[in-house]
Write a protein that holds these residues in place. Structure first.
Motif, mmCIF file in Angstrom:
data_model
loop_
_atom_site.group_PDB
_atom_site.id
_atom_site.type_symbol
_atom_site.label_atom_id
_atom_site.label_comp_id
_atom_site.label_asym_id
_atom_site.label_seq_id
_atom_site.Cartn_x
_atom_site.Cartn_y
_atom_site.Cartn_z
ATOM 1 N N ALA A 174 -18.611 -51.808 40.491
ATOM 2 C CA ALA A 174 -18.846 -53.110 39.850
ATOM 3 C C ALA A 174 -17.976 -53.255 38.607
ATOM 4 O O ALA A 174 -17.752 -52.291 37.853
ATOM 5 C CB ALA A 174 -20.319 -53.245 39.491
ATOM 6 N N LEU A 175 -17.473 -54.464 38.388
ATOM 7 C CA LEU A 175 -16.632 -54.763 37.232
ATOM 8 C C LEU A 175 -17.394 -55.681 36.276
ATOM 9 O O LEU A 175 -18.204 -56.522 36.715
ATOM 10 C CB LEU A 175 -15.339 -55.447 37.679
ATOM 11 C CG LEU A 175 -14.449 -54.669 38.663
ATOM 12 C CD1 LEU A 175 -13.251 -55.525 39.049
ATOM 13 C CD2 LEU A 175 -13.994 -53.353 38.062
ATOM 14 N N PRO A 176 -17.132 -55.557 34.986
ATOM 15 C CA PRO A 176 -17.818 -56.468 34.034
ATOM 16 C C PRO A 176 -17.359 -57.905 34.188
ATOM 17 O O PRO A 176 -18.119 -58.838 33.943
ATOM 18 C CB PRO A 176 -17.437 -55.889 32.660
ATOM 19 C CG PRO A 176 -16.194 -55.102 32.905
ATOM 20 C CD PRO A 176 -16.291 -54.576 34.302
ATOM 21 N N ASN A 177 -16.095 -58.098 34.597
ATOM 22 C CA ASN A 177 -15.581 -59.455 34.814
ATOM 23 C C ASN A 177 -14.335 -59.359 35.690
ATOM 24 O O ASN A 177 -13.800 -58.260 35.927
ATOM 25 C CB ASN A 177 -15.256 -60.152 33.489
ATOM 26 C CG ASN A 177 -14.384 -59.280 32.595
ATOM 27 O OD1 ASN A 177 -13.237 -58.946 32.953
ATOM 28 N ND2 ASN A 177 -14.919 -58.892 31.431
ATOM 29 N N ASP A 178 -13.870 -60.495 36.172
ATOM 30 C CA ASP A 178 -12.703 -60.512 37.062
ATOM 31 C C ASP A 178 -11.406 -60.217 36.325
ATOM 32 O O ASP A 178 -10.392 -59.868 36.952
ATOM 33 C CB ASP A 178 -12.600 -61.870 37.771
ATOM 34 C CG ASP A 178 -13.626 -61.998 38.898
ATOM 35 O OD1 ASP A 178 -14.109 -60.941 39.360
ATOM 36 O OD2 ASP A 178 -13.935 -63.127 39.297
ATOM 37 N N GLU A 179 -11.374 -60.349 34.993
ATOM 38 C CA GLU A 179 -10.159 -60.021 34.239
ATOM 39 C C GLU A 179 -9.833 -58.528 34.324
ATOM 40 O O GLU A 179 -8.670 -58.131 34.224
ATOM 41 C CB GLU A 179 -10.334 -60.433 32.775
ATOM 42 C CG GLU A 179 -10.458 -61.925 32.572
ATOM 43 C CD GLU A 179 -10.655 -62.289 31.113
ATOM 44 O OE1 GLU A 179 -10.704 -61.349 30.283
ATOM 45 O OE2 GLU A 179 -10.752 -63.494 30.806
ATOM 46 N N MET A 180 -10.887 -57.726 34.540
ATOM 47 C CA MET A 180 -10.680 -56.289 34.615
ATOM 48 C C MET A 180 -9.831 -55.914 35.823
ATOM 49 O O MET A 180 -9.149 -54.873 35.822
ATOM 50 C CB MET A 180 -12.035 -55.578 34.674
ATOM 51 C CG MET A 180 -11.971 -54.073 34.622
ATOM 52 S SD MET A 180 -11.212 -53.444 33.099
ATOM 53 C CE MET A 180 -12.459 -53.899 31.896
ATOM 54 N N LYS A 181 -9.839 -56.741 36.883
ATOM 55 C CA LYS A 181 -9.008 -56.456 38.058
ATOM 56 C C LYS A 181 -7.536 -56.410 37.678
ATOM 57 O O LYS A 181 -6.780 -55.535 38.124
ATOM 58 C CB LYS A 181 -9.237 -57.515 39.147
ATOM 59 C CG LYS A 181 -10.597 -57.460 39.811
ATOM 60 C CD LYS A 181 -10.689 -58.497 40.902
ATOM 61 C CE LYS A 181 -12.040 -58.447 41.585
ATOM 62 N NZ LYS A 181 -12.169 -59.445 42.669
#
Length: 514
Positions: free
Chosen positions: A209-216
């Motif tokens: 799981a990522l905190p937000n899509d910017e982390m991708k």
């Protein structure tokens, strides 16, 4: 009738009193009417006497009728009783006559039996004489004495007895096999009841799981350098798609996948994502996974009650914590086989510790089958030999899938425990398409037999219920049809465990009351 007479008398008295009183009154009022009143009184008295006499006669007649009626009923009852007594006497007389006839017949039979006994005794004497003469003649013809003839007969009987003994032994062997099968099923069911395990889990992918899509974007890095560094360091594939706030880690090696998952989670928490930091984090994750592997191996040994095992084998057992087979965790499966084999060995009086050790190590080759060539059985045998396991354990590993014939009881127990653990409901997960095809094939095999109306595969394919046409197949033929269906399933279908074939034959009659 007396009452009527009394009433008449009372009427007369009343009339006389009325007359007297009227006479006095009329005498006072008019002397002229005296003569007529006396005539009226006499008339009334005469009428009263006549009425009383008529009622008296009527009462007498009714009493006579009642007496006649009672006498008639009494005579009728007496006649019926006489008739019943006559019938009883007639029946008794018939019974006496029948008994007399039976006695006469018995006496005649006794006389005949006595005559027959005499005849039989005479014939027995003749048979004895004939037997003696035949023995004499046989001795002359055969040239054998009676002792020699007895010896010859005994030798012939001995041969026949040998055959009978062999037949009896075969029957007893079959009976013992049947009893052994029943006892084995009982032991296995008892072991299954006493050993509980978790159901299966997924195997080939992990989702982070990522905190937000910017982390991708940060994980991908400039021109993809971060994701390439991570894939190179861990040996996995990172799948970054349109799934919001999630990255999929894919690898057939469960240990690599776990290292990549832990490293990725650490990088996301740290926030510093670049190739140097990635390599450092991957090393820390690898050390953490190695520590977990060692702990899982030691925990498994404690749970299994197995001691004195080489440290490298302990590590390989810990690696099985991340290995799955058809969705079933291999370490949990190995521990379950260990317990099942130990329970069955205890019931049979075998070496419990040896059975548990062999059960725990039977799939040890799966810990390294992603890294080395060969089947998990061959790799497991090599590992067991390398770390000085006993011949019994090595043989059990080698024979648990039937690659070689099981020559020891421990090998048979491990083989049975492995099949039980793998085949129990929920232990393994199959591809849904192959699963549906197997169910369809199961119903197709059952429907191919003549006299089958329809069939239904139930209980996840572990039972099939076959509806039989009652006019086509009788109750006796159902046993043969069931046996044929079982053989066809065994020859043409691959399946775990066993399949119950349940034939149902019934007649139904439906009508409606309108």
């Amino acid at each position: 009738m007396l009452w009527y007479i009394i009433e008449g008398a009372i009427a007369v008295v009343v009339a006389v009193l009325a007359f007297v009183m009227g006479s006095v009154h009329r005498k006072r009022t008019a002397e002229a009417t005296i003569g007529s009143a006396e005539d009226e009184a006499r008339r009334i008295l005469n009428d009263a006497m006549k009425n009383a006499e008529a009622k008296k006669k009527e009462a007498i007649l009714e009493a006579k009728d009642e007496i006649i009626r009672s006498r008639t009923e009494t005579e009728k009852e007496l006649r019926e009783r006489r008739l019943e007594v006559q019938r009883q006497e007639h029946r008794i007389q018939q019974k006496e006559e029948a008994i007399d006839r039976k006695v006469e017949n018995l006496e005649a039979k006794e006389e005949k039996l006595a005559e027959r006994v005499k005849v039989v005794e005479e014939r027995l004497k003749e048979a004895e004489q004939l037997k003696k003469s035949q023995f004499d003649m046989l001795e002359k013809i055969s040239g054998y004495t009676s002792e020699q003839a007895k010896a010859q007969l005994l030798s012939m009987l001995d041969g026949e007895l040998q055959h009978e003994k062999a037949m009896k032994i075969a029957d007893y062997e079959q009976q013992l096999k049947d009893e052994a099968d029943s006892r084995a099923r009982e032991l296995i069911s008892m072991a299954i009841q006493r050993c509980a395990a978790d159901h299966s889990s997924e195997a080939t992918v992990s989702v982070v799981a990522l905190p937000n899509d910017e982390m991708k974007g940060r994980i991908i890095g400039r021109e993809g350098r971060n994701i390439r560094a991570l894939e190179t360091a861990t040996g996995v594939d990172l799948i970054i798609d349109d799934t919001p706030e999630a990255i999929t880690v894919s690898s057939f090696d469960p240990v690599r996948r776990e290292v990549a998952r832990i490293a990725l989670e650490k990088l996301i928490v740290d926030g510093r994502i670049h190739p140097a930091r990635i390599e450092e984090t991957v090393e820390k994750a690898r050390a953490e996974v190695d520590r977990t592997i060692r702990q899982e191996g030691e925990r498994t040994l404690l749970d299994a009650g197995v001691h004195s095992m080489h440290p490298e084998i302990v590590k390989l057992l810990g690696r099985l914590h991340y290995r799955t087979s058809y969705g079933q965790n291999v370490l949990n499966h190995s521990l379950e086989v260990c317990h099942l084999a130990g329970l069955m060995a205890a019931e049979l009086g075998e070496d419990v510790s040896l059975a548990k050790r062999a059960g725990l190590l039977h799939d040890i080759g799966k810990a390294i089958d992603h890294e080395q060539e060969g089947s998990h059985i061959q790799l497991g045998v090599e590992v067991a030999k390398k770390y000085k396991e006993s011949e019994a354990v090595v043989h059990a590993i080698h024979a648990h899938h039937g690659d070689v014939e099981a020559k020891t009881v421990i090998a048979c127990l491990v083989q049975a425990a492995d099949a039980i653990s793998a085949a129990r409901p929920g232990a393994r997960r199959e591809n849904i398409e192959s699963y549906i095809k197997r169910l369809e094939r199961l119903e197709e095999i059952a429907n191919s037999f003549n006299g089958v109306e329809t069939s239904f595969a139930i209980q996840a394919g572990r039972e099939i219920r076959v509806m039989i046409k009652p006019e086509a197949i009788s109750d006796d033929q159902m046993v043969l049809v069931a046996r044929d269906i079982v053989k066809e399933i065994e020859n043409n279908l691959d399946y775990p465990g066993q399949i119950k074939v349940n034939l149902i034959r019934e007649n139904r009659v439906v009508d409606y009351a309108k």
